[in-house]
Design a protein around this motif. Structure first.
Motif, PDB file in Angstrom:
ATOM      1  N   TYR A 150       1.163  -0.509   0.212  1.00  0.00           N
ATOM      2  CA  TYR A 150       0.182   0.108  -0.251  1.00  0.00           C
ATOM      3  C   TYR A 150       0.795   1.555  -0.126  1.00  0.00           C
ATOM      4  N   CYS A 151       0.574   2.421  -1.257  1.00  0.00           N
ATOM      5  CA  CYS A 151       1.157   3.299  -0.714  1.00  0.00           C
ATOM      6  C   CYS A 151       0.186   4.600  -0.259  1.00  0.00           C
ATOM      7  N   ASN A 153       2.876   5.671   3.378  1.00  0.00           N
ATOM      8  CA  ASN A 153       3.831   5.606   4.760  1.00  0.00           C
ATOM      9  C   ASN A 153       4.028   6.083   6.262  1.00  0.00           C
ATOM     10  N   ASN A 175       8.254   3.243   1.919  1.00  0.00           N
ATOM     11  CA  ASN A 175       7.492   4.162   1.071  1.00  0.00           C
ATOM     12  C   ASN A 175       6.589   4.708   0.022  1.00  0.00           C
ATOM     13  N   CYS A 176       6.294   5.275  -0.646  1.00  0.00           N
ATOM     14  CA  CYS A 176       5.491   5.751  -1.943  1.00  0.00           C
ATOM     15  C   CYS A 176       6.535   5.524  -2.931  1.00  0.00           C
ATOM     16  N   SER A 177       7.583   6.735  -2.570  1.00  0.00           N
ATOM     17  CA  SER A 177       8.410   6.761  -3.138  1.00  0.00           C
ATOM     18  C   SER A 177       9.606   6.068  -3.727  1.00  0.00           C
ATOM     19  N   ALA A 179       8.656   2.896  -3.810  1.00  0.00           N
ATOM     20  CA  ALA A 179       7.569   1.641  -4.778  1.00  0.00           C
ATOM     21  C   ALA A 179       7.659   1.332  -6.649  1.00  0.00           C
TER      22      ALA A 179
END
Length: 483
Positions: A150-151, A153, A175-177, A179
């Motif tokens: 899941y994005c 954080n 973290n989303c960055s 992915a």
């Protein structure tokens, strides 16, 4: 606007385009899926190493930072008030997760309590993979793999055994960055768009062929075009061009037939007149009558053939007419000479109204009949068709009763006689050109009356049929399209 210039060339191009688009979509799907699998495996490995670091107070894995909470935050964590801890996401949603002790290397591992704080969601812990004999490190790895899915954080607050509460941040792991870009939805969209475009073009091309086929089926309806526009792929335009050429040739042939028959009829008129004059000089009255009958039959046959060919040529221009008025005019002509012909117009319709406030009895209202049966037709041809059927009804059934039925799409002219010796099969056999019944000596004619009626009905997009009448006679029905 043409969908394809040619089915052969355009179809090949579409198949190749669909193949390459499908190949690109599949490549994007498998590449993105492999990157995501590697990303989740890295997060799983980092989670397993994280547990070992917590247990041995060693160095955490790369990308994960562990900090012991301040005394004030230790007290908040001990009482379960994780959302009140400093430097956590605002309005954090807390997901609690516990890892039970499991034997590891002959010893018992410490339990691990984890609070996951996220501003976006609560994590579905049921999706954390477990198996029999799974170690605590593997369970924590499964949890970090879920977080990376899941994005969002999140921030983790954890306690191993009776140790202090610590803050765990893994921006470089879940973290989303970090992915990978998920291109699977784009791959599915690309595949759907390519299939949609291919399907649309194929359906449009198919619809163009079907539309032309429907126009050909409606060829005999009133107002049908003399030629068709050449729209669509090359193959369809080639077919339309061939059909237009065929129709032009057929029109020319029919026109030549009419011209030839008109010439023959005209040329035969003069010798036929001379024959009649010379026949009048014959003293033998019986022979004179036979010769005059033969001359009349000869000229009548020529005129009947000419009438039939003109009906096939379809030369009369259609116009809007009142079908009721036309039938009334034909019937009036027969009645003027004393023929037993009658026309039954539409009856008035009586409807029942609702109850009134002042009266308990329901009222009634009579609606006027709809005598405006307006059609787009050729009046001279229809007059001839109705007259021919009335003549047949008078010859074979002694009396003719005319009716008119209609709906939104068609109008039906009915001619009913009082019955005779002929059956429906007999009368339908007479629809063939020059076919006459067994009583040719008693009843005049040349065998083209019903053929002309059938041709005129088809000219108006309808047909000629016969049914048993209620009084034991025959009922002829001419159906024409209303436009």
């Amino acid at each position: 606007m043409n969908t394809l210039a040619s089915l052969r060339i355009g179809g090949t191009f579409l198949v190749m385009s669909a193949f390459w688009l499908g190949l690109i979509a599949a490549s994007l799907w498998f590449t993105s899926n492999a990157r995501w699998t590697a990303h989740l495996n890295d997060a799983r490995f980092a989670g397993a190493v994280l547990y070992e670091s917590l247990e041995s107070s060693g160095t955490p894995p790369q990308g994960i930072d562990i900090q012991t909470l301040a005394p004030a935050d230790q007290a908040l964590a001990a009482t379960g008030r994780f959302e009140a801890i400093s430097d956590v996401p605002q309005s954090a949603r807390v997901t609690n997760f516990s890892i039970r002790p499991s034997p590891t290397g002959g010893r018992t591992a410490n339990p691990l309590t984890v609070a996951i704080l996220s501003s976006d969601l609560r994590y579905p812990l049921a999706n954390v993979s477990t198996r029999s004999g799974q170690t605590s490190a593997e369970t924590l790895g499964a949890l970090t793999s879920l977080l990376a899915t899941y994005c969002s954080n999140p921030v983790l607050i954890a306690q191993l055994g009776e140790g202090p509460w610590v803050r765990i941040e893994g921006q470089q792991v879940w973290n989303c960055s970090v992915a990978p870009k998920d291109l699977r939805l784009f791959a599915v969209a690309l595949a759907l768009v390519s299939v949609g475009i291919l399907t649309t073009i194929v359906l449009n091309s198919s619809a163009q062929f079907q539309g032309f086929a429907q126009m050909l089926r409606a060829r005999n309806k009133i107002g049908g075009p003399e030629s068709y526009e050449a729209n669509g792929p090359f193959e369809l335009r080639d077919i339309v061009s061939a059909v237009n050429g065929y129709l032009e040739v057929e029109r020319d042939r029919l026109a030549e037939r009419v011209a030839v028959l008109s010439g023959v009829s005209h040329d035969l008129g003069t010798p036929a007149t001379r024959l009649k004059l010379r026949t009048a000089l014959i003293q033998d009255s019986e022979l004179r009558a036979k010769l005059e009958s033969d001359i009349d039959a000869m000229t009548g046959i020529i005129e009947s053939v000419l009438t039939y060919t003109r009906a096939e040529l379809d030369a009369e221009q259609p116009r809007r007419i009142s079908l009721t008025s036309l039938i009334e005019s034909v019937v009036a002509d027969y009645q003027d000479v004393g023929s037993p012909v009658e026309f039954h117009a539409a009856e008035k319709v009586t409807i029942e109204g609702g109850q009134s406030v002042f009266m308990s009895r329901r009222g009634t209202r009579t609606l006027p009949p709809d005598d405006k049966v307006v059609v787009n037709a050729r009046p001279v041809a229809l007059n001839r068709a109705v007259s021919n059927l009335i003549d047949n009804a008078l010859k074979y059934g002694r009396r003719a009763k005319i009716g008119l039925e209609k709906d939104a799409d068609s109008a039906v002219i009915t001619i009913e006689d009082e019955g005779g010796s002929m059956t429906i099969q007999d009368i339908e056999d007479l629809m063939a050109p020059f076919k006459r019944g067994s009583n040719t000596k008693l009843i005049g004619g040349h065998g083209l009356g019903l053929t002309i009626v059938s041709t005129i009905a088809k000219m108006h997009g309808g047909s000629l049929k016969f049914e048993p009448a209620a009084n034991g006679g025959l009922l002829a029905k001419i159906t024409i399209q209303r436009q």
